[in-house]
Design an enzyme around this catalytic site. Structure first.
Site, mmCIF file in Angstrom:
data_model
loop_
_atom_site.group_PDB
_atom_site.id
_atom_site.type_symbol
_atom_site.label_atom_id
_atom_site.label_comp_id
_atom_site.label_asym_id
_atom_site.label_seq_id
_atom_site.Cartn_x
_atom_site.Cartn_y
_atom_site.Cartn_z
ATOM 1 N N LYS A 39 34.013 36.736 10.556
ATOM 2 C CA LYS A 39 33.602 36.742 9.148
ATOM 3 C C LYS A 39 34.696 36.066 8.336
ATOM 4 C CE LYS A 39 32.195 40.706 7.482
ATOM 5 N NZ LYS A 39 32.253 42.115 7.000
ATOM 6 N N LYS A 80 24.758 38.945 12.498
ATOM 7 C CA LYS A 80 24.591 39.909 11.408
ATOM 8 C C LYS A 80 24.012 39.220 10.174
ATOM 9 C CE LYS A 80 28.083 42.598 10.634
ATOM 10 N NZ LYS A 80 29.520 42.932 10.409
#
Length: 232
Positions: free
Chosen positions: A28, A90
């Protein structure tokens, strides 16, 4: 036992987190938003390097922040990130308009998608139940706002516990995240999700989630989630 997910932005951070005891590595870019995405070329390189040393360590990656209705863009990002070799992709889901449609669409994609239910205004229990019914391997309860409020400041913990129990009954993993810190440890232990995810709590507190991951903090959190008493 609750497993530790560490959100990292680089290969160096990924290696540090894995060596320090993080059971799941999540790619991320925190400076790009709540679910800011790492460039897919970088994801692919990190995956290859990490798997050479930790071949069975699960790796997830985010696709960036998209509104529920941006199904074409979401689809393209999901397939691109999945092709980079991660185990899980995700995707953030905001409650309200388009949330159910987006979940159903994600469930139809040829990728291991994990929906991230953004719960800044409370947990949407019906949406969580639908995600479990659709057969996703896991569900994450998180927040979009990174403004000092934690997930547990935003939700009713009893409702969250019921969602986690519903997911477990269907064989769906559950994860909690959202600016969680040491004051939240007792609640995490009470809820006993399969996974607890962190970024800011693993970085130097002066810089927060945009800072550099500190492997000593990863190690302390891994030990704490395994039930050990640690100094904080």
């Amino acid at each position: 036992m609750t497993a530790l997910l560490a959100s990292v932005r680089s290969a160096d951070e990924a290696f540090d987190a894995a060596h320090a005891g993080a059971e799941l590595i999540d790619l991320k870019e925190p400076r790009a938003g709540a679910l800011g995405g790492v460039a897919t070329g970088d994801i692919a390189r990190i995956v290859v390097a990490l798997r050479a040393r930790y071949p069975v360590r699960p790796i997830s990656a985010t696709i960036g922040d998209w509104p529920n209705h941006a199904l074409d863009e979401i689809t393209g990002c999901v397939l691109e990130v999945a092709a980079a070799g991660v185990d899980y992709v995700k995707v953030g889901i905001s409650p309200g308009a388009g949330a159910e449609q987006c979940l159903r669409h994600l469930a139809s994609l040829p990728a291991a998608v994990v929906p991230v239910l953004l719960s800044d205004d409370g947990v949407d229990r019906a949406l969580a139940a639908l995600a479990a019914q659709l057969g996703f391997v896991g569900i994450v309860f998180d927040t979009a706002g990174k403004n000092g409020r934690t997930l547990f400041d935003c939700v009713d913990v009893q409702t969250l516990a019921a969602c986690i129990a519903d997911a477990r009954a269907r064989g769906t993993m559950s994860a909690v995240a959202g600016s969680l810190g040491w004051r939240d440890l007792d609640t995490i232990r009470l809820l006993a999700p399969d996974i607890a995810g962190f970024r800011g709590a693993l970085c130097d507190e002066r810089d927060g989630r945009s800072g550099t991951l500190d492997p000593r903090r990863v190690e302390r959190w891994a030990r704490a989630l395994h039930g050990e008493t640690v100094a904080v």
